[in-house]
Design a protein around this motif. Structure first.
Motif, PDB file in Angstrom:
ATOM      1  N   THR A  54       0.837  -1.211   0.000  1.00 13.05           N
ATOM      2  CA  THR A  54       0.000   0.000   0.000  1.00 13.05           C
ATOM      3  C   THR A  54       0.866   1.253   0.000  1.00 13.05           C
ATOM      4  OG1 THR A  54      -0.216  -0.120   2.412  1.00 13.05           O
ATOM      5  CG2 THR A  54      -1.976  -1.097   1.090  1.00 13.05           C
ATOM      6  N   LEU A  55       2.038   1.161   0.607  1.00 15.78           N
ATOM      7  CA  LEU A  55       2.964   2.296   0.595  1.00 15.78           C
ATOM      8  C   LEU A  55       3.428   2.607  -0.824  1.00 15.78           C
ATOM      9  CD1 LEU A  55       4.326   4.072   2.809  1.00 15.78           C
ATOM     10  CD2 LEU A  55       6.286   2.560   2.634  1.00 15.78           C
ATOM     11  N   TYR A  56       3.553   1.573  -1.658  1.00 18.77           N
ATOM     12  CA  TYR A  56       3.990   1.745  -3.041  1.00 18.77           C
ATOM     13  C   TYR A  56       2.832   1.847  -4.028  1.00 18.77           C
ATOM     14  CZ  TYR A  56       8.882   1.168  -1.911  1.00 18.77           C
ATOM     15  OH  TYR A  56      10.153   1.336  -1.408  1.00 18.77           O
ATOM     16  N   GLY A  57       1.611   2.011  -3.548  1.00 23.17           N
ATOM     17  CA  GLY A  57       0.501   2.336  -4.434  1.00 23.17           C
ATOM     18  C   GLY A  57      -0.504   1.249  -4.732  1.00 23.17           C
ATOM     19  N   ALA A  58      -0.333   0.065  -4.217  1.00 29.08           N
ATOM     20  CA  ALA A  58      -1.317  -0.990  -4.444  1.00 29.08           C
ATOM     21  C   ALA A  58      -2.510  -0.776  -3.520  1.00 29.08           C
ATOM     22  CB  ALA A  58      -0.697  -2.360  -4.193  1.00 29.08           C
ATOM     23  N   THR A  60      -5.286  -1.666  -0.770  1.00 33.43           N
ATOM     24  CA  THR A  60      -5.226  -2.486   0.437  1.00 33.43           C
ATOM     25  C   THR A  60      -5.948  -3.814   0.234  1.00 33.43           C
ATOM     26  OG1 THR A  60      -5.186  -0.471   1.775  1.00 33.43           O
ATOM     27  CG2 THR A  60      -5.730  -2.514   2.917  1.00 33.43           C
ATOM     28  N   ASP A  61      -7.108  -3.761  -0.424  1.00 34.92           N
ATOM     29  CA  ASP A  61      -7.869  -4.990  -0.656  1.00 34.92           C
ATOM     30  C   ASP A  61      -7.071  -5.998  -1.479  1.00 34.92           C
ATOM     31  OD1 ASP A  61      -9.964  -3.862   0.707  1.00 34.92           O
ATOM     32  OD2 ASP A  61     -11.017  -3.202  -1.102  1.00 34.92           O
ATOM     33  N   ALA A  62      -6.442  -5.518  -2.543  1.00 37.00           N
ATOM     34  CA  ALA A  62      -5.645  -6.402  -3.399  1.00 37.00           C
ATOM     35  C   ALA A  62      -4.441  -6.942  -2.636  1.00 37.00           C
ATOM     36  CB  ALA A  62      -5.196  -5.670  -4.660  1.00 37.00           C
ATOM     37  N   ALA A  63      -3.789  -6.102  -1.832  1.00 41.55           N
ATOM     38  CA  ALA A  63      -2.605  -6.535  -1.079  1.00 41.55           C
ATOM     39  C   ALA A  63      -2.971  -7.608  -0.065  1.00 41.55           C
ATOM     40  CB  ALA A  63      -1.956  -5.337  -0.387  1.00 41.55           C
ATOM     41  N   VAL A  64      -4.093  -7.441   0.634  1.00 37.84           N
ATOM     42  CA  VAL A  64      -4.537  -8.441   1.599  1.00 37.84           C
ATOM     43  C   VAL A  64      -4.881  -9.745   0.883  1.00 37.84           C
ATOM     44  CG1 VAL A  64      -6.384  -9.045   3.230  1.00 37.84           C
ATOM     45  CG2 VAL A  64      -5.330  -6.790   3.328  1.00 37.84           C
ATOM     46  N   ALA A  65      -5.596  -9.636  -0.223  1.00 41.20           N
ATOM     47  CA  ALA A  65      -5.975 -10.832  -0.982  1.00 41.20           C
ATOM     48  C   ALA A  65      -4.743 -11.573  -1.487  1.00 41.20           C
ATOM     49  CB  ALA A  65      -6.878 -10.446  -2.147  1.00 41.20           C
ATOM     50  N   VAL A  66      -3.764 -10.859  -2.019  1.00 36.50           N
ATOM     51  CA  VAL A  66      -2.552 -11.491  -2.534  1.00 36.50           C
ATOM     52  C   VAL A  66      -1.765 -12.131  -1.397  1.00 36.50           C
ATOM     53  CG1 VAL A  66      -0.307 -11.016  -3.606  1.00 36.50           C
ATOM     54  CG2 VAL A  66      -2.389 -10.082  -4.614  1.00 36.50           C
ATOM     55  N   ALA A  67      -1.661 -11.453  -0.261  1.00 37.34           N
ATOM     56  CA  ALA A  67      -0.927 -12.012   0.878  1.00 37.34           C
ATOM     57  C   ALA A  67      -1.586 -13.303   1.369  1.00 37.34           C
ATOM     58  CB  ALA A  67      -0.853 -10.988   2.008  1.00 37.34           C
ATOM     59  N   LEU A  68      -2.909 -13.301   1.457  1.00 41.61           N
ATOM     60  CA  LEU A  68      -3.602 -14.503   1.925  1.00 41.61           C
ATOM     61  C   LEU A  68      -3.568 -15.624   0.886  1.00 41.61           C
ATOM     62  CD1 LEU A  68      -6.636 -12.919   3.806  1.00 41.61           C
ATOM     63  CD2 LEU A  68      -4.524 -13.872   4.754  1.00 41.61           C
ATOM     64  N   LEU A  69      -3.669 -15.271  -0.391  1.00 35.52           N
ATOM     65  CA  LEU A  69      -3.535 -16.285  -1.441  1.00 35.52           C
ATOM     66  C   LEU A  69      -2.154 -16.929  -1.409  1.00 35.52           C
ATOM     67  CD1 LEU A  69      -5.324 -14.667  -4.509  1.00 35.52           C
ATOM     68  CD2 LEU A  69      -5.871 -16.852  -3.456  1.00 35.52           C
ATOM     69  N   ALA A  70      -1.131 -16.116  -1.233  1.00 33.11           N
ATOM     70  CA  ALA A  70       0.233 -16.641  -1.174  1.00 33.11           C
ATOM     71  C   ALA A  70       0.408 -17.548   0.038  1.00 33.11           C
ATOM     72  CB  ALA A  70       1.240 -15.493  -1.134  1.00 33.11           C
TER      73      ALA A  70
END
Length: 104
Positions: A54-58, A60-70
């Motif tokens: 999120t600091l680099y512009g993504a 928050t929803d996408a970052a959380v989803a990607v982290a949990l998918l990973a």
């Protein structure tokens, strides 16, 4: 390689960062996950990943989803590899016993 994996997941959500930013995010997340805060870095790695993304512009929803998918994919892959190794060991031991029986 993980950076490409994460960028591909982010592309599916229509969000993300640049390649070099993602390399930095992945590297920092991995280093922080190895610090002795929690068991196997669970939670710390995901929070760090989401914060830096999120600091680099993504989003928050996408970052959380990607982290949990990973995290889920890591767990599934690890379980699959354990099952494969167990099956291979089972058949290897069975073959060794049969060879021993033939020799005696």
């Amino acid at each position: 390689l993980q950076a490409v994996f994460f960028l591909t997941l982010f592309a599916g959500f229509g969000s993300g960062t640049g390649f070099f930013e993602m390399v930095f995010i992945v590297a920092v997340s991995i280093v922080i996950s190895h610090l002795p805060f929690t068991f196997s870095g669970l939670g710390v790695r995901e929070v760090t990943f989401v914060y830096l993304c999120t600091l680099y512009g993504a989003s928050t929803d996408a970052a959380v989803a990607v982290a949990l998918l990973a995290l889920g994919m890591d767990a599934i892959l690890t379980a699959l590899l354990v099952v494969i190794k167990s099956v291979m060991d089972y058949f290897r031991k069975g073959t060794e016993n049969k060879i021993h029986e033939i020799k005696t």
